[in-house]
Scaffold this motif. Structure first.
Motif, PDB file in Angstrom:
ATOM      1  N   GLU A 186       2.186   1.792  -3.459  1.00 18.72           N
ATOM      2  CA  GLU A 186       1.142   2.237  -4.385  1.00 18.72           C
ATOM      3  C   GLU A 186       0.747   3.693  -4.141  1.00 18.72           C
ATOM      4  O   GLU A 186       0.277   4.376  -5.068  1.00 18.72           O
ATOM      5  CB  GLU A 186      -0.093   1.349  -4.233  1.00 18.72           C
ATOM      6  CG  GLU A 186       0.082  -0.059  -4.757  1.00 18.72           C
ATOM      7  CD  GLU A 186      -1.163  -0.912  -4.543  1.00 18.72           C
ATOM      8  OE1 GLU A 186      -1.204  -2.021  -5.085  1.00 18.72           O
ATOM      9  OE2 GLU A 186      -2.091  -0.456  -3.830  1.00 18.72           O
ATOM     10  N   SER A 187       0.921   4.166  -2.916  1.00  9.70           N
ATOM     11  CA  SER A 187       0.456   5.514  -2.575  1.00  9.70           C
ATOM     12  C   SER A 187       1.453   6.608  -2.941  1.00  9.70           C
ATOM     13  O   SER A 187       1.119   7.794  -2.857  1.00  9.70           O
ATOM     14  CB  SER A 187       0.165   5.595  -1.072  1.00  9.70           C
ATOM     15  OG  SER A 187       1.368   5.517  -0.315  1.00  9.70           O
ATOM     16  N   ARG A 188       2.665   6.239  -3.342  1.00 14.33           N
ATOM     17  CA  ARG A 188       3.676   7.267  -3.625  1.00 14.33           C
ATOM     18  C   ARG A 188       3.213   8.153  -4.774  1.00 14.33           C
ATOM     19  O   ARG A 188       2.871   7.667  -5.854  1.00 14.33           O
ATOM     20  CB  ARG A 188       5.018   6.635  -3.972  1.00 14.33           C
ATOM     21  CG  ARG A 188       5.693   5.827  -2.863  1.00 14.33           C
ATOM     22  CD  ARG A 188       5.840   6.604  -1.559  1.00 14.33           C
ATOM     23  NE  ARG A 188       4.620   6.584  -0.758  1.00 14.33           N
ATOM     24  CZ  ARG A 188       4.291   7.475   0.161  1.00 14.33           C
ATOM     25  NH1 ARG A 188       5.080   8.493   0.391  1.00 14.33           N
ATOM     26  NH2 ARG A 188       3.169   7.374   0.846  1.00 14.33           N
ATOM     27  N   GLY A 189       3.223   9.462  -4.541  1.00  9.17           N
ATOM     28  CA  GLY A 189       2.831  10.429  -5.549  1.00  9.17           C
ATOM     29  C   GLY A 189       1.329  10.582  -5.686  1.00  9.17           C
ATOM     30  O   GLY A 189       0.848  11.292  -6.578  1.00  9.17           O
ATOM     31  N   LYS A 190       0.570   9.936  -4.801  1.00 11.29           N
ATOM     32  CA  LYS A 190      -0.881  10.026  -4.857  1.00 11.29           C
ATOM     33  C   LYS A 190      -1.403  10.485  -3.499  1.00 11.29           C
ATOM     34  O   LYS A 190      -0.675  10.534  -2.521  1.00 11.29           O
ATOM     35  CB  LYS A 190      -1.488   8.663  -5.220  1.00 11.29           C
ATOM     36  CG  LYS A 190      -0.966   8.087  -6.529  1.00 11.29           C
ATOM     37  CD  LYS A 190      -1.514   6.689  -6.763  1.00 11.29           C
ATOM     38  CE  LYS A 190      -0.923   6.069  -8.025  1.00 11.29           C
ATOM     39  NZ  LYS A 190      -1.393   4.674  -8.233  1.00 11.29           N
ATOM     40  N   ASP A 191      -2.692  10.787  -3.448  1.00  4.86           N
ATOM     41  CA  ASP A 191      -3.281  11.219  -2.184  1.00  4.86           C
ATOM     42  C   ASP A 191      -4.081  10.109  -1.520  1.00  4.86           C
ATOM     43  O   ASP A 191      -4.791  10.330  -0.557  1.00  4.86           O
ATOM     44  CB  ASP A 191      -4.176  12.448  -2.392  1.00  4.86           C
ATOM     45  CG  ASP A 191      -5.318  12.187  -3.372  1.00  4.86           C
ATOM     46  OD1 ASP A 191      -5.391  11.062  -3.917  1.00  4.86           O
ATOM     47  OD2 ASP A 191      -6.113  13.110  -3.586  1.00  4.86           O
ATOM     48  N   ARG A 192      -3.946   8.891  -2.044  1.00 10.74           N
ATOM     49  CA  ARG A 192      -4.626   7.753  -1.450  1.00 10.74           C
ATOM     50  C   ARG A 192      -3.908   6.470  -1.834  1.00 10.74           C
ATOM     51  O   ARG A 192      -3.060   6.461  -2.728  1.00 10.74           O
ATOM     52  CB  ARG A 192      -6.085   7.683  -1.892  1.00 10.74           C
ATOM     53  CG  ARG A 192      -6.291   7.601  -3.394  1.00 10.74           C
ATOM     54  CD  ARG A 192      -7.736   7.306  -3.732  1.00 10.74           C
ATOM     55  NE  ARG A 192      -8.100   5.990  -3.223  1.00 10.74           N
ATOM     56  CZ  ARG A 192      -9.365   5.541  -3.173  1.00 10.74           C
ATOM     57  NH1 ARG A 192     -10.359   6.328  -3.562  1.00 10.74           N
ATOM     58  NH2 ARG A 192      -9.628   4.344  -2.728  1.00 10.74           N
ATOM     59  N   CYS A 193      -4.244   5.399  -1.152  1.00  7.63           N
ATOM     60  CA  CYS A 193      -3.648   4.096  -1.449  1.00  7.63           C
ATOM     61  C   CYS A 193      -4.433   3.416  -2.573  1.00  7.63           C
ATOM     62  O   CYS A 193      -5.463   3.908  -3.020  1.00  7.63           O
ATOM     63  CB  CYS A 193      -3.651   3.216  -0.197  1.00  7.63           C
ATOM     64  SG  CYS A 193      -2.738   3.917   1.192  1.00  7.63           S
ATOM     65  N   GLY A 194      -3.942   2.270  -2.998  1.00  8.58           N
ATOM     66  CA  GLY A 194      -4.564   1.585  -4.121  1.00  8.58           C
ATOM     67  C   GLY A 194      -5.206   0.266  -3.743  1.00  8.58           C
ATOM     68  O   GLY A 194      -5.813   0.113  -2.672  1.00  8.58           O
ATOM     69  N   GLU A 206      -5.742   5.021   5.853  1.00  6.34           N
ATOM     70  CA  GLU A 206      -5.390   5.098   4.430  1.00  6.34           C
ATOM     71  C   GLU A 206      -4.851   6.480   4.079  1.00  6.34           C
ATOM     72  O   GLU A 206      -3.828   6.603   3.378  1.00  6.34           O
ATOM     73  CB  GLU A 206      -6.603   4.779   3.560  1.00  6.34           C
ATOM     74  CG  GLU A 206      -6.290   4.819   2.071  1.00  6.34           C
ATOM     75  CD  GLU A 206      -7.464   4.409   1.206  1.00  6.34           C
ATOM     76  OE1 GLU A 206      -7.261   4.294  -0.023  1.00  6.34           O
ATOM     77  OE2 GLU A 206      -8.578   4.214   1.735  1.00  6.34           O
ATOM     78  N   ALA A 209      -0.851   7.479   2.885  1.00  4.23           N
ATOM     79  CA  ALA A 209      -0.557   8.234   1.662  1.00  4.23           C
ATOM     80  C   ALA A 209       0.200   9.522   1.967  1.00  4.23           C
ATOM     81  O   ALA A 209       1.038   9.960   1.172  1.00  4.23           O
ATOM     82  CB  ALA A 209      -1.862   8.546   0.935  1.00  4.23           C
ATOM     83  N   SER A 269       0.828  -1.214   0.000  1.00  2.00           N
ATOM     84  CA  SER A 269       0.000   0.000   0.000  1.00  2.00           C
ATOM     85  C   SER A 269       0.856   1.255   0.000  1.00  2.00           C
ATOM     86  O   SER A 269       0.553   2.237  -0.686  1.00  2.00           O
ATOM     87  CB  SER A 269      -0.917   0.012   1.229  1.00  2.00           C
ATOM     88  OG  SER A 269      -1.849  -1.016   1.172  1.00  2.00           O
TER      89      SER A 269
END
Length: 441
Positions: free
Chosen positions: A60-68, A99, A103, A57
């Motif tokens: 997956e969350s790198r560079g985003k505002d949430r996990c995947g 979550e 992130a 998780s």
């Protein structure tokens, strides 16, 4: 009244049914005042541990505002656990916050710690006990080591005010104020720290096995169970691969002379294995307590005339390893010889060649040789020092089994004998030693 700190491992808390079983165990003994819990482990062989999903998780969350997708599986897992337990506990807002925090945190340690955090929140509700967050009572210093001077007074003060408490294992707070974890399996360490801080009479470690076995059951069918073992023996066996208990979990309770009991959550009536401090341990009569080992070591063998009269030779050899930030396992030596035993995983990508070049330049040995694909097998027991001919029996057994011994290392305490053998002889070596000391009684 006696006080017990109990820790429950990942498989023991893998789903709602297992958590309910663990809770029944906790409540069956009024001396159990504090429980330390791990993240949910595997429910079946192909399952994925929650901690591994949390690491995924974080990626997956790198560079985003949430996990995947990985966190969606985690969410489903914890919602399922709450439903299986029939709890009136809305965990959804906590999962939402978790979550978002993963992130936003930028920390793999923070992400990994949330399995213990979430599971402890659930167990606390189920037991009706207070939840005490490990981040508020367990601290690490600037070097990343457990800060006992800061932590123990805080743990004691916080838990003395609680009748019962559930504490998440595996993590605490680093010197920078951020969440920091122990190494994998570190909930064992957390439980040991809590037991030491509250001066418990017993530290119970509940897992999915009924204690330590004399050797790996994948090599010897149905080996003897070790009923009682000393801290020193356990330390040797754990370090060499017997992984029922994290090797570092011994140190906190050893300082407080607190026994450890390894118990099986799924077979709670089994006696388990009792681990005792030296002052409370009485040798059980067996010459050998246990056998453990690991594969994939490399031995760097150095020979130089008059090495024993060359002051600082060993120090210079070790300084080369220190510069490369490489640990060594053993360093057998003779008058003109020195061997460095190193895990092969540290010597990949040209590191071994670089070490050899540096040793040739700085140590100027007459001869240098490298042995690869070496396994180490440790035969451990307090009884070895008190029985004449133990070494002779061991090496005769290996000779009869056709095992070629490439290296021998025995500690000054005579608690163990470690042999270096070819990887391909590892299983044969363990079986030969087991037959000699357990089947020929």
């Amino acid at each position: 009244m006696n006080m017990t700190v109990c820790k429950f491992g990942g498989t023991s808390l893998a789903d709602g049914n297992n958590i309910r079983r663990a809770a029944e165990i906790v409540l069956s003994d009024p001396s159990r005042k504090f429980a330390v819990v791990s993240a949910p482990g595997k429910r079946y062989s192909d399952d994925v541990k929650v901690t591994d999903l949390l690491y995924e998780s974080f990626k997956e969350s790198r560079g985003k505002d949430r996990c995947g997708e990985a966190f969606a599986k985690i969410r489903k897992r914890f919602l399922s656990i709450v439903a299986e337990l029939g709890l009136n506990f809305d965990i959804t807002p906590i999962l939402d916050r978790t979550e978002a925090d993963i992130a936003a945190s930028g920390s793999a340690d923070f992400a990994a710690s949330r399995g213990e955090y979430l599971n402890a929140r659930i167990v606390a509700v189920l037991l009706g006990w207070e939840f005490v967050d490990a981040k508020d009572i367990i601290f690490f210093d600037e070097k990343g080591a457990f800060d006992e001077k800061r932590s123990y007074p805080l743990i004691e003060a916080r838990l003395s005010a609680a009748k019962h408490a559930v504490i998440p294992g595996f993590y605490g707070t680093g010197a920078d104020g951020e969440i920091k974890t122990f190494s994998r399996g570190g909930s064992d360490i957390s439980g040991s720290i809590v037991a030491r801080a509250v001066n418990a009479d017993l530290y119970e470690n509940w897992t999915d096995v009924s204690g330590f076995l004399a050797c790996d059951p994948r090599i010897v069918q149905s080996p003897e169970k070790i009923e009682v073992i000393s801290f020193k023996e356990l330390r040797e066996l754990s370090y060499m691969g017997a992984n029922v208990l994290h090797a570092e979990a011994i140190f906190p309770v050893r300082k407080g002379d607190i026994p450890i009991k390894i118990k099986n959550t799924f077979r709670p009536d089994d006696a388990g294995t009792l681990i005792l401090p030296s002052k409370k341990y009485t040798p059980h009569g067996n010459i050998v307590t246990g056998i453990a080992g690991k594969k994939d070591f490399t031995v760097i063998f150095l020979e130089k005339s008059l090495m024993n009269s060359e002051i600082g030779f060993a120090r210079r050899a070790l300084s080369i390893l220190e510069r490369e930030r490489i640990n060594f396992e053993h360093m057998p030596s003779g008058i003109d010889t020195l061997s460095l035993v190193i895990e092969s995983k540290y010597l990949k990508d040209g590191v071994l060649d670089r070490l050899i070049d540096e040793m040739k330049a700085e140590l100027r040995p007459d001869y240098i040789r490298v042995l690869e694909d070496i396994a180490l097998v440790a035969t451990v027991g307090h009884g070895m020092a008190k029985n004449v001919g133990t070494s002779a029996r061991l090496f005769a057994a290996l000779s009869d089994a056709g095992v070629n011994v490439r290296m021998i290392d025995q500690g000054s305490s005579e608690l163990n004998i470690i042999v270096g053998i070819d990887n391909e002889d590892y299983e044969k070596c363990v079986r030969a030693i087991y037959r000699e000391f357990f089947e020929k009684k």
